[in-house]
Design an enzyme around this catalytic site. Sequence first.
Site, PDB file in Angstrom:
ATOM      1  N   LYS A  66       0.855  -1.188   0.000  1.00 22.13           N
ATOM      2  CA  LYS A  66       0.000   0.000   0.000  1.00 22.13           C
ATOM      3  C   LYS A  66       0.887   1.233   0.000  1.00 22.13           C
ATOM      4  CE  LYS A  66      -4.572   0.640   0.229  1.00 22.13           C
ATOM      5  NZ  LYS A  66      -5.595  -0.147  -0.458  1.00 22.13           N
ATOM      6  N   TYR A 125     -21.580   5.109  -2.497  1.00 25.75           N
ATOM      7  CA  TYR A 125     -22.703   5.513  -3.344  1.00 25.75           C
ATOM      8  C   TYR A 125     -23.146   4.367  -4.245  1.00 25.75           C
ATOM      9  CZ  TYR A 125     -25.223   7.433  -7.296  1.00 25.75           C
ATOM     10  OH  TYR A 125     -26.159   7.637  -8.278  1.00 25.75           O
ATOM     11  N   VAL A 147     -17.397   4.241  -3.606  1.00 21.62           N
ATOM     12  CA  VAL A 147     -17.889   2.893  -3.353  1.00 21.62           C
ATOM     13  C   VAL A 147     -19.208   2.916  -2.606  1.00 21.62           C
ATOM     14  CG1 VAL A 147     -17.399   0.693  -2.212  1.00 21.62           C
ATOM     15  CG2 VAL A 147     -15.572   1.906  -3.421  1.00 21.62           C
ATOM     16  N   GLY A 179     -18.843   7.849  -0.563  1.00 20.64           N
ATOM     17  CA  GLY A 179     -17.887   8.160  -1.615  1.00 20.64           C
ATOM     18  C   GLY A 179     -18.139   7.300  -2.839  1.00 20.64           C
ATOM     19  N   GLY A 191     -20.359   6.562   4.974  1.00 17.91           N
ATOM     20  CA  GLY A 191     -19.450   6.912   3.893  1.00 17.91           C
ATOM     21  C   GLY A 191     -20.122   6.795   2.539  1.00 17.91           C
TER      22      GLY A 191
END
Length: 352
Positions: free
Chosen positions: A80, A190, A188, A186, A184
């Site tokens: 990452k 949504y 994903v 964002g 959340g």
Amino acid sequence: MSVFDHSEFDNHEHVAFYHDKEAGLSAIIAVHNTNLGPALGGCRMWPYINSSEALTDVLRLSKGMTYKSAMANLELGGGKSVIIGDPRKAKTPEMMRAMGRFVDSLGGKYFTAEDSGIAVTDLQAMAKESSYIAGVNARYHYNGEEADGNPAPSTAYGVFVGLRATVEYATGRSLEGVSVAIQGMGHVGYRLAKHLHNAGATLYVTDIYPEGVERAVREFGATAVAPEDIFGLDVDVIAPCALGAAINDESLPMLKAKVIAGAANNQLAREEMGELLREKGILYAPDYVINAGGVIDIFHQRMESSSNEALRDHLDNIGTTLKAIYARSDEEGKATNRVANTMAEERFNAKG
């Protein structure tokens, strides 16, 4: 404190720090394990309070990618990267190109891709400096739509498949009439809300930014909820789709849901939270299993030959994998996150 002494170090193979004053870039790359193949994991840009917070995040996320790739049956390791800064204010093309040079300096040990705060256009800028940038030459889409390199659609679909399988295992119900609280909204969150709405679920949504919430209320008839109230709702499912550690000492006592299934990475503040959820009768979908759609998507885009159907079949298998975890959890009397960890370690350690 030395990186080797960090509580999240967990025998990482490689941790690199990079600073480009001219480009305004301060970033970290962490490679956890490459037993199964080169490390793949997205690049996240976030306004971390300090470098210590950024290091903790990248180490946890990198380890999660090792487990995620193993449980998704991919020949990939885990890594990452994080960029310290506000993506809405500090991001520039020069910064993204500098990040590309940083990725390139690892010589293919690590491939990066999209994550929070990073768009496909940012990856395209990185790709001018490195060939180790994934998600810029997309060919396949799980639903047959035009592929643009954004893995969020596959991530959201995979979470939807996993959430549906988890609800079915826990309650025997379909998603019709099931109440889901999404933290959340964002890229994903949504898309997950859209899948759930189309399946007949009742939605409650929250976010620190109002735009996504307003859109879900307008398009899906969702109910807007204050961020501090989302975990205390009397709903069937809580879907954490923001930053990590959503299930913690503060939120755990508030939970009334019977299922935790969302897109966020590192949802449990501590591994022991899995046992506490099990004691409360809450079925937890291990985050790196249910949210593996993005890395599955990127893997297929890198294949010389795949198809929309092959990508979708791989994503649909997320539900099957989760049910196998739940069955083993019941059989062994262990928390689902512990069982998932054991299964992943059996896979990537076998190649060590």
